[in-house]
Structures are given as structure tokens and as C-alpha cells.
Design a protein around this motif. Sequence first.
Motif, PDB file in Angstrom:
ATOM      1  N   SER A   8      -6.407  -4.432 -12.888  1.00  0.00           N
ATOM      2  CA  SER A   8      -7.189  -4.481 -11.646  1.00  0.00           C
ATOM      3  C   SER A   8      -6.761  -5.645 -10.770  1.00  0.00           C
ATOM      4  CB  SER A   8      -8.684  -4.572 -11.971  1.00  0.00           C
ATOM      5  OG  SER A   8      -9.042  -3.520 -12.827  1.00  0.00           O
ATOM      6  N   GLY A   9      -5.463  -5.888 -10.714  1.00  0.00           N
ATOM      7  CA  GLY A   9      -4.915  -6.863  -9.773  1.00  0.00           C
ATOM      8  C   GLY A   9      -4.851  -6.229  -8.393  1.00  0.00           C
ATOM      9  N   PRO A  10      -4.183  -6.892  -7.436  1.00  0.00           N
ATOM     10  CA  PRO A  10      -4.114  -6.355  -6.075  1.00  0.00           C
ATOM     11  C   PRO A  10      -3.597  -4.915  -6.029  1.00  0.00           C
ATOM     12  CG  PRO A  10      -3.245  -8.591  -6.129  1.00  0.00           C
ATOM     13  CD  PRO A  10      -3.523  -8.214  -7.549  1.00  0.00           C
ATOM     14  N   MET A  11      -2.517  -4.619  -6.777  1.00  0.00           N
ATOM     15  CA  MET A  11      -1.975  -3.264  -6.742  1.00  0.00           C
ATOM     16  C   MET A  11      -2.940  -2.268  -7.374  1.00  0.00           C
ATOM     17  SD  MET A  11       0.598  -3.666  -4.989  1.00  0.00           S
ATOM     18  CE  MET A  11       2.216  -2.952  -4.908  1.00  0.00           C
ATOM     19  N   GLY A  12      -3.528  -2.630  -8.500  1.00  0.00           N
ATOM     20  CA  GLY A  12      -4.494  -1.749  -9.161  1.00  0.00           C
ATOM     21  C   GLY A  12      -5.665  -1.426  -8.243  1.00  0.00           C
ATOM     22  N   LEU A  13      -6.122  -2.436  -7.494  1.00  0.00           N
ATOM     23  CA  LEU A  13      -7.275  -2.226  -6.612  1.00  0.00           C
ATOM     24  C   LEU A  13      -6.902  -1.412  -5.372  1.00  0.00           C
ATOM     25  CD1 LEU A  13      -9.062  -5.686  -6.978  1.00  0.00           C
ATOM     26  CD2 LEU A  13      -9.756  -3.491  -7.961  1.00  0.00           C
ATOM     27  N   LEU A  14      -5.642  -1.508  -4.938  1.00  0.00           N
ATOM     28  CA  LEU A  14      -5.190  -0.647  -3.829  1.00  0.00           C
ATOM     29  C   LEU A  14      -5.085   0.802  -4.315  1.00  0.00           C
ATOM     30  CD1 LEU A  14      -2.350  -2.784  -2.140  1.00  0.00           C
ATOM     31  CD2 LEU A  14      -4.665  -2.380  -1.278  1.00  0.00           C
ATOM     32  N   ILE A  15      -4.492   0.980  -5.502  1.00  0.00           N
ATOM     33  CA  ILE A  15      -4.343   2.327  -6.064  1.00  0.00           C
ATOM     34  C   ILE A  15      -5.719   2.958  -6.295  1.00  0.00           C
ATOM     35  CG2 ILE A  15      -3.666   3.570  -8.172  1.00  0.00           C
ATOM     36  CD1 ILE A  15      -1.212   1.662  -8.282  1.00  0.00           C
ATOM     37  N   ALA A  16      -6.644   2.151  -6.840  1.00  0.00           N
ATOM     38  CA  ALA A  16      -7.992   2.663  -7.112  1.00  0.00           C
ATOM     39  C   ALA A  16      -8.659   3.131  -5.822  1.00  0.00           C
ATOM     40  CB  ALA A  16      -8.831   1.573  -7.780  1.00  0.00           C
ATOM     41  N   ILE A  30     -11.835   4.914 -12.985  1.00  0.00           N
ATOM     42  CA  ILE A  30     -12.207   3.958 -14.020  1.00  0.00           C
ATOM     43  C   ILE A  30     -11.147   2.854 -13.969  1.00  0.00           C
ATOM     44  CG2 ILE A  30     -12.625   3.642 -16.502  1.00  0.00           C
ATOM     45  CD1 ILE A  30     -12.764   6.832 -16.590  1.00  0.00           C
ATOM     46  N   LEU A  31     -11.591   1.595 -13.936  1.00  0.00           N
ATOM     47  CA  LEU A  31     -10.647   0.477 -13.881  1.00  0.00           C
ATOM     48  C   LEU A  31     -10.752  -0.361 -15.142  1.00  0.00           C
ATOM     49  CD1 LEU A  31     -11.361  -0.347 -10.211  1.00  0.00           C
ATOM     50  CD2 LEU A  31      -9.034  -0.514 -11.071  1.00  0.00           C
ATOM     51  N   LEU A  35       0.827  -1.208   0.000  1.00  0.00           N
ATOM     52  CA  LEU A  35       0.000   0.000   0.000  1.00  0.00           C
ATOM     53  C   LEU A  35       0.863   1.260   0.000  1.00  0.00           C
ATOM     54  CD1 LEU A  35      -2.961   1.012   0.038  1.00  0.00           C
ATOM     55  CD2 LEU A  35      -2.754   1.188   2.527  1.00  0.00           C
ATOM     56  N   SER A  36       2.029   1.194   0.662  1.00  0.00           N
ATOM     57  CA  SER A  36       2.899   2.375   0.696  1.00  0.00           C
ATOM     58  C   SER A  36       3.435   2.687  -0.705  1.00  0.00           C
ATOM     59  CB  SER A  36       4.040   2.178   1.695  1.00  0.00           C
ATOM     60  OG  SER A  36       4.899   1.131   1.293  1.00  0.00           O
ATOM     61  N   CYS A  37       3.714   1.649  -1.499  1.00  0.00           N
ATOM     62  CA  CYS A  37       4.151   1.874  -2.887  1.00  0.00           C
ATOM     63  C   CYS A  37       3.015   2.499  -3.702  1.00  0.00           C
ATOM     64  CB  CYS A  37       4.594   0.564  -3.532  1.00  0.00           C
ATOM     65  SG  CYS A  37       5.997  -0.207  -2.706  1.00  0.00           S
ATOM     66  N   CYS A  38       1.784   2.064  -3.428  1.00  0.00           N
ATOM     67  CA  CYS A  38       0.616   2.613  -4.131  1.00  0.00           C
ATOM     68  C   CYS A  38       0.383   4.066  -3.730  1.00  0.00           C
ATOM     69  CB  CYS A  38      -0.621   1.777  -3.826  1.00  0.00           C
ATOM     70  SG  CYS A  38      -0.484   0.091  -4.441  1.00  0.00           S
ATOM     71  N   ASP A  79     -12.411 -10.674 -16.374  1.00  0.00           N
ATOM     72  CA  ASP A  79     -13.695 -10.275 -15.788  1.00  0.00           C
ATOM     73  C   ASP A  79     -13.746 -10.545 -14.289  1.00  0.00           C
ATOM     74  OD1 ASP A  79     -14.935  -9.175 -18.007  1.00  0.00           O
ATOM     75  OD2 ASP A  79     -15.551 -11.151 -18.757  1.00  0.00           O
ATOM     76  N   SER A  80     -13.037 -11.621 -13.842  1.00  0.00           N
ATOM     77  CA  SER A  80     -13.057 -11.947 -12.413  1.00  0.00           C
ATOM     78  C   SER A  80     -12.490 -10.781 -11.600  1.00  0.00           C
ATOM     79  CB  SER A  80     -12.247 -13.217 -12.156  1.00  0.00           C
ATOM     80  OG  SER A  80     -10.914 -13.062 -12.613  1.00  0.00           O
ATOM     81  N   ARG A  81     -11.481 -10.117 -12.149  1.00  0.00           N
ATOM     82  CA  ARG A  81     -10.882  -8.986 -11.431  1.00  0.00           C
ATOM     83  C   ARG A  81     -11.812  -7.774 -11.447  1.00  0.00           C
ATOM     84  NH1 ARG A  81      -4.350  -9.592 -11.857  1.00  0.00           N
ATOM     85  NH2 ARG A  81      -4.444 -11.379 -10.468  1.00  0.00           N
ATOM     86  N   LEU A  82     -12.511  -7.598 -12.555  1.00  0.00           N
ATOM     87  CA  LEU A  82     -13.465  -6.483 -12.620  1.00  0.00           C
ATOM     88  C   LEU A  82     -14.616  -6.721 -11.638  1.00  0.00           C
ATOM     89  CD1 LEU A  82     -13.470  -5.792 -16.475  1.00  0.00           C
ATOM     90  CD2 LEU A  82     -12.282  -4.513 -14.679  1.00  0.00           C
ATOM     91  N   SER A  83     -14.981  -8.005 -11.435  1.00  0.00           N
ATOM     92  CA  SER A  83     -16.034  -8.313 -10.455  1.00  0.00           C
ATOM     93  C   SER A  83     -15.580  -7.938  -9.048  1.00  0.00           C
ATOM     94  CB  SER A  83     -16.379  -9.804 -10.471  1.00  0.00           C
ATOM     95  OG  SER A  83     -16.767 -10.189 -11.754  1.00  0.00           O
ATOM     96  N   HIS A  84     -14.303  -8.217  -8.744  1.00  0.00           N
ATOM     97  CA  HIS A  84     -13.763  -7.803  -7.446  1.00  0.00           C
ATOM     98  C   HIS A  84     -13.858  -6.288  -7.295  1.00  0.00           C
ATOM     99  CE1 HIS A  84     -12.075 -11.013  -5.018  1.00  0.00           C
ATOM    100  NE2 HIS A  84     -11.800 -11.660  -6.132  1.00  0.00           N
TER     101      HIS A  84
END
Length: 343
Positions: A171-179, A191-192, A148-151, A197-202
Motif C-alpha cells: 500500500s505504498g504510493p503505487m499500490g494506492l494509485l492502483i487501488a 482489499i489492500l 499513474l499511467s503505469c498503474c 500500519d501507517s500505510r493502511l491508515s492512508h
Amino acid sequence: MSRVMRATRLYGPNDLRVEEVGVPELGPHEVLIRVRVDGLCPTGVHAVERGVVWGEPGVGFPGHEFAGDVVAVGPHVEGVGVGDRVVGELLIKCGRCYYCRSGRSNLCRNSRWVGYFSWAEYVKTYDYVTYRIPEGVTYEAAAFTEPLSCCLNAVGVANISPGDDVLVIGSGPMGLLIAQLARWARGARVILSDVLDSRLSHARRLGFKDLVNPLREDVQGRVRELTDGLGASAVIVTVGDTRVQEEALGMVRPGGTVVFFAGVHGVRESPVRVNSNFIHYGEVVVTGAFDKTSEQFYRALKLISIGTVDVEALITHRFPLEEVGRAMEVFRGREGLKIMIYP
Ligand SMILES: [Zn+2]
Ligand SMILES: [Zn+2]
């Protein structure tokens, strides 16, 4: 306390073994930590694939996203004691170079790894880069402090103002933290995009509505539609791919910023084609985001404790240390999001 422990050691490309090794000896300012949980990091996996250890002796490699308990301290340790629940930094900055002295220690020219990593029962680091986990924060949540600190650094260089339109590619773990940081810490509309699709569902479950799959939709068109034809005010690329980096330059608005958050692994040079006239006439900023400062590390842990970011929702898989091989397979198969290791 036992003098030996279980830890990973890397012997070559993809040859990561769990072995019995000596527990790290402590220097005067060092702290010994019993690791409770450690996050699997993409950069670490790529290093394992290439067979490259960062620094010696490389025990517990490549773990560096840990949370645990202090079990011993060196004679001159201050501010942290046995029994404290902690997280800590393992990449140590010199404190003396131009970058350290100008508040950008993430760019320190003399940074070095402690040498002991946290895919191990025990890890050690210095007292001044050890942070007490606030009450009510689980070990699992606290283990997100490092990523999270890198994000947080990425969101900082993206120069986001409240009401901005931020595109996060990947929209992997880092993308979702940044978002989440862009949305909840900076007040942006996010916007992600992702090909899975599984990642977009998350992302949807985390509260994001503007989701695009480039395999089915024209991302550039969608971004323009959502931003009154302007393009995104910031584009943060969490995918280490030069083709995607090039595409990102077509989605930013004049006056906006493009951030290359992910490195392109396995190559020394990674050229991309840019339209220099667009950058010139549009005053577009193209920048990178690498690592973090201790201030960002501190703030990331604080944001986790406040609940600004939901980190535990990103955990999809948990493995004991002995099953790191299986964890890597799951990572490569992109079946889930964040994978946690329990030494
Ligand atoms: Zn990492
Ligand atoms: Zn330095």
C-alpha cells in the motif's frame, strides 16, 4: 535565459550530486521545460543505489515524473508553445517495431531515454510526447501522470470487471494509485495489504475498508473470507519480492489473474515456484505490467483532471533539489508516501 542550471548527476552508487550544468540544447522538434515539481520514484532510487544511469548524458537523473512550463521550443515544434503548463514522457519509443505497431509501445524493443532527466531546473523532450495540463490541475497533481499511467497499464492487464474482488499487495504510493483505479475507474472491491500500519491508515483515509497487515493476520484466510471462499479475482503485487510473488499465487481464484507490477531489483533472474496444476486446471493468468503507452499517459492525465483518483492526498514530503539526499533517506525509512522534489 541563463545558459546554466542546477541538476543532479550520478557519479557512482549513491553518489548523486547537485551541480551547475549546461541547459539542454534543443533539436528541431524538442521543447524546453522549466521543471516545477518532480516525484521521487522507487525505480529511480534503486538505480541511484546501484550507480546505473539510464542513457546519456544523465543530467537530472533519475527524475522522470515532472510537471512544468514550456520556456522555449525548437523551430519545427507543433501543438505546444512557450508558456504552456505541461507534463511529458522522457522514455521515447521507436514507433516502428512490432510492439509499437500493435499498440503495445510499452514493450518497444528500441525505446531510449531523451538523456535529460527532470531533477533539474530544465528538462527537454519531443513535442509529440508533451501534454498540456488541463486548467484547474496543479503541477503537483499533474506530476503523478507518469506513475499513474503505469498503474493504468497494470489495471488493464489485470482484466478487472465491475464487482470483481481485487487484492493489491503493498500500500505504498503505487499500490494506492492502483487501488483507486481498480475501485473508481473499474468498479471493483479492493482489499489492500501492507506490513506498515501507517500505510493502511492512508488507505483508510482514501476510503478503503478491507485492509490486512500480514504481520498480524493471515492474508490468504482474510481474502477467502471476504470473497466467499473463492480468492481474489485479481492480485496485483506492487512489491518486488519473489516470496511475496509466490504468496500471491495462493490468493487468486481459478480464472483469476496475478500481476507482477514491481520488478525484483538488483538481480538478473528472479525464479518463483508455481503450482502448474493450479494454473492449468484453474486457467490462472500470471502476467507482468511494465511501463505504459502514450494512450495510457494521456488517459492518466485525464483521470487526474476529472478527479477519479486523488493523487495529492498521497504527498507526505517535499524537498528542494539541494536536499535530494534527505529525500532518499526518507524514502528508505518508509516514513511517508509520495515524496516531491522542487528544482
Ligand atoms: Zn518511475
Ligand atoms: Zn518500438
